[in-house]
Design an enzyme around this catalytic site. Structure first.
Site, PDB file in Angstrom:
ATOM      1  N   GLU A   2       4.476 -11.000  13.619  1.00  0.00           N
ATOM      2  CA  GLU A   2       3.733 -11.657  14.699  1.00  0.00           C
ATOM      3  C   GLU A   2       3.652 -13.156  14.450  1.00  0.00           C
ATOM      4  O   GLU A   2       3.560 -13.953  15.366  1.00  0.00           O
ATOM      5  CB  GLU A   2       2.306 -11.113  14.798  1.00  0.00           C
ATOM      6  CG  GLU A   2       2.173  -9.617  14.986  1.00  0.00           C
ATOM      7  CD  GLU A   2       2.295  -8.837  13.690  1.00  0.00           C
ATOM      8  OE1 GLU A   2       1.580  -9.107  12.719  1.00  0.00           O
ATOM      9  OE2 GLU A   2       3.148  -7.940  13.650  1.00  0.00           O
TER      10      GLU A   2
ATOM     11  N   ARG B 165       0.797  -1.222   0.000  1.00  0.00           N
ATOM     12  CA  ARG B 165       0.000   0.000   0.000  1.00  0.00           C
ATOM     13  C   ARG B 165       0.831   1.274   0.000  1.00  0.00           C
ATOM     14  O   ARG B 165       0.329   2.328  -0.373  1.00  0.00           O
ATOM     15  CB  ARG B 165      -1.003  -0.026   1.147  1.00  0.00           C
ATOM     16  CG  ARG B 165      -2.079  -1.072   0.905  1.00  0.00           C
ATOM     17  CD  ARG B 165      -3.154  -1.045   1.975  1.00  0.00           C
ATOM     18  NE  ARG B 165      -3.776  -2.348   2.062  1.00  0.00           N
ATOM     19  CZ  ARG B 165      -3.493  -3.261   2.978  1.00  0.00           C
ATOM     20  NH1 ARG B 165      -2.618  -3.016   3.909  1.00  0.00           N
ATOM     21  NH2 ARG B 165      -4.107  -4.411   2.969  1.00  0.00           N
TER      22      ARG B 165
END
Length: 177
Positions: free
Chosen positions: A103, A66
């Site tokens: 994560e 993005r």
């Protein structure tokens, strides 16, 4: 004027609960891209911020994917170059690499050799700062190739996740949740 623009942009961001997995509230910026006036507002806010932080920018770096949406527009308006940072194996030619922790595992960012010259003033842009891992890796990569980071600018920051704590170069955000 800036407050009006920011209110309009923030009002267009949608939240999707439990996407991409349970417990995550996904902040969707795509409605901004569907409305040319909102995209213009967002880009003008980003440009105003960059100009307030530094008088000279040589390179806008956009993070996959993005950051690629805003980076070229900002670079064009500032009269500087745009350089993408991508995931491993997506850039041709010789690249520099940095591995980083997510994560859910590890990943690798790459930048083409020679795309940033030593001492060039760099602003890194992306849509979102969450835990800070990707922005930290991007900063490491830009410094590795000799860039002088002037700012890391994101559209949205998820403040509770304290991602900015991982970015010693400092990070700016337009919208905080």
């Amino acid at each position: 004027m800036a407050d009006e623009r920011l209110s309009r942009v923030k009002g267009a961001v949608r939240g999707f609960p439990d996407f991409p997995k349970p417990g995550i509230l996904f902040r969707d910026i795509f409605p901004i891209l569907r409305d040319p006036s909102l995209l213009k507002d967002l880009c003008s806010l980003m440009l105003d911020h960059i100009r307030s932080k530094t008088s000279e920018v040589d390179v806008i770096v956009g993070l996959e994917a993005r950051g690629f949406l805003f980076g070229p527009i900002l670079a064009m308006e500032l009269g500087c170059s745009f350089v993408p940072i991508r995931k491993a194996g997506k850039l041709p030619g010789k690249t520099e690499k940095v591995e980083y922790i997510l994560e859910y595992g590890k990943d690798v960012f790459e930048i083409q050799e020679g795309s940033i010259l030593k001492g060039q003033k760099v602003v890194i842009v992306d849509d979102l700062l969450a835990t800070g891992g990707t922005m930290k890796a991007a900063c490491e990569l830009v410094k590795k190739v000799g860039g002088d980071i002037k700012d890391c600018l994101v559209v949205i920051e998820l403040s509770d996740l304290k991602g900015r704590d991982k970015v010693p170069e400092g990070c700016s955000s337009l919208i905080n949740y």
